[in-house]
Enzyme design. Sequence first.
Site, PDB file in Angstrom:
ATOM      1  N   ARG A   4     -12.097  -8.895  28.810  1.00 61.93           N
ATOM      2  CA  ARG A   4     -12.326  -8.010  29.960  1.00 61.93           C
ATOM      3  C   ARG A   4     -13.643  -7.242  29.855  1.00 61.93           C
ATOM      4  NH1 ARG A   4      -6.273  -7.083  30.165  1.00 61.93           N
ATOM      5  NH2 ARG A   4      -6.676  -6.458  28.032  1.00 61.93           N
ATOM      6  N   ILE A   5     -13.905  -6.670  28.656  1.00 65.28           N
ATOM      7  CA  ILE A   5     -15.123  -5.855  28.519  1.00 65.28           C
ATOM      8  C   ILE A   5     -16.354  -6.765  28.520  1.00 65.28           C
ATOM      9  CG2 ILE A   5     -16.343  -4.161  27.083  1.00 65.28           C
ATOM     10  CD1 ILE A   5     -13.576  -3.244  26.039  1.00 65.28           C
ATOM     11  N   THR A  18     -20.591  -2.235  20.697  1.00 62.71           N
ATOM     12  CA  THR A  18     -19.704  -1.179  21.194  1.00 62.71           C
ATOM     13  C   THR A  18     -18.253  -1.539  20.868  1.00 62.71           C
ATOM     14  OG1 THR A  18     -19.655  -2.301  23.333  1.00 62.71           O
ATOM     15  CG2 THR A  18     -21.176  -0.430  23.131  1.00 62.71           C
ATOM     16  N   ARG A  28     -16.383  -2.891  17.320  1.00 60.93           N
ATOM     17  CA  ARG A  28     -15.981  -2.236  16.077  1.00 60.93           C
ATOM     18  C   ARG A  28     -17.056  -2.502  15.026  1.00 60.93           C
ATOM     19  NH1 ARG A  28     -13.064   0.248  18.793  1.00 60.93           N
ATOM     20  NH2 ARG A  28     -10.815   0.574  18.598  1.00 60.93           N
ATOM     21  N   GLU A  53     -16.524   4.810   9.949  1.00 59.92           N
ATOM     22  CA  GLU A  53     -16.751   6.003  10.780  1.00 59.92           C
ATOM     23  C   GLU A  53     -16.061   7.215  10.174  1.00 59.92           C
ATOM     24  OE1 GLU A  53     -15.707   5.090  14.832  1.00 59.92           O
ATOM     25  OE2 GLU A  53     -16.999   3.342  14.827  1.00 59.92           O
ATOM     26  N   HIS A  72     -19.290   6.640  18.764  1.00 60.50           N
ATOM     27  CA  HIS A  72     -18.103   5.938  19.294  1.00 60.50           C
ATOM     28  C   HIS A  72     -17.642   6.554  20.621  1.00 60.50           C
ATOM     29  CE1 HIS A  72     -14.419   3.360  17.974  1.00 60.50           C
ATOM     30  NE2 HIS A  72     -14.567   3.354  19.300  1.00 60.50           N
TER      31      HIS A  72
HETATM   32  C1  DGY Z   1     -11.047   1.540  22.151  1.00 55.54           C
HETATM   33  O1  DGY Z   1     -10.364   1.782  23.153  1.00 55.54           O
HETATM   34  O2  DGY Z   1     -10.723   0.689  21.336  1.00 55.54           O
HETATM   35  C2  DGY Z   1     -12.306   2.322  21.974  1.00 55.54           C
HETATM   36  O3  DGY Z   1     -12.996   1.975  20.845  1.00 55.54           O
HETATM   37  C3  DGY Z   1     -12.028   3.802  21.962  1.00 55.54           C
HETATM   38  O4  DGY Z   1     -11.906   4.166  23.262  1.00 55.54           O
END
Ligand code: DGY
Length: 344
Positions: free
Chosen positions: A156-157, A239, A241, A270, A288
């Site tokens: 999706r992202i 963006t 991990r 992190e 993050h």
């Molecule tokens: C997620 O949703 O996995 C993001 O890294 C934090 O919002």
Amino acid sequence: MKVKVLVLGRLLQSLHEKLVEHAEIEYVDREAPLAQDMLMAHLKGKEAVISEPLDTISSELMDACPSLKLISNRAVGFDNVNLMQATQRSIVVTNTPGVLDAATADLAMALLLACARRICEADRYVRQGKWTGFKSDLMLGPDLFGKTAGIIGIGRIGQAFAQRARAFGLKLVYTRNAPRDEQDDKFKDEFHAQRVELEELLQRADFISIHCPLNSQTRHLIGQAELDRMKPECILINTARGAIIDQQALVSHLVQRRIYAAGLDVFENEPEVPQQLLELDNVVLLPHIGSACFETRRRMSELAVDAVIAAFSGSRPEHVVNADAWNQERWDLITKEHQTATSK
Ligand code: DGY
């Protein structure tokens, strides 16, 4: 009897009010990751926890908290939870997908633009009083238009990033961890995106954006060898991990200017950020914040709260990530026990 819930972080007042009708809530609003023994002390006796990527939910923690039945992770990623061990203990794990795609893709695009157009560096330059006037060779960076973006993971992202990248005139290649199917035809029609193997993507892409989940297959997916394959002008955006990239290898590539730049919203351990990265001007570093938009975070919290309410009302929550852990008869029983205790 109300459900005993540990909420790590805060909830908006309206969501607190919604949850408190069903739950006895303890809040722990921590600024940094809690040590396991501290987390254990708060989680003891709780039946559910609303956790975040900051919170490591280990098997030791599960062992120490036998009343825990639900981990409602307020994030789409759930690598902070030992999923296999949760499933073995019939602890249901839920996440919050589908509501943060646009926000995260926006941030990936913002990082790409910031790296390519040297926005943070240029901002520092002005603030430091270094600007003496217009210069035709000041702060040059690569054009985006007409270049090739490589998307690692087109869920999706990744698809939301593809839409944005197309709007900026980028050509697209992508990798996907699934057999070739009609989705690939869709990506071809919709985004003019070509599916390739990772090796080819690394060699062809001018910009690479990572959008796959972190799991045993993707840990250090981008290591020394993969970084070596990238073009020297490549910009790498993460963006997803931190541990998808071998951070040490990335640092040395950036220090040696073997890739052009990196935009990082996530890190391997992190909130630790290697000192060497802090000293580089060809990196943009964020804490993050991929999904950090008002409406998005509200929707994520809503899903997390709804998962707790649904489960303890005997309904399967919308986004269970370990389907094998959901046993309807067991949850009917849990619900009944709560109702009986309330009516006494
Ligand atoms: C997620 O949703 O996995 C993001 O890294 C934090 O919002």
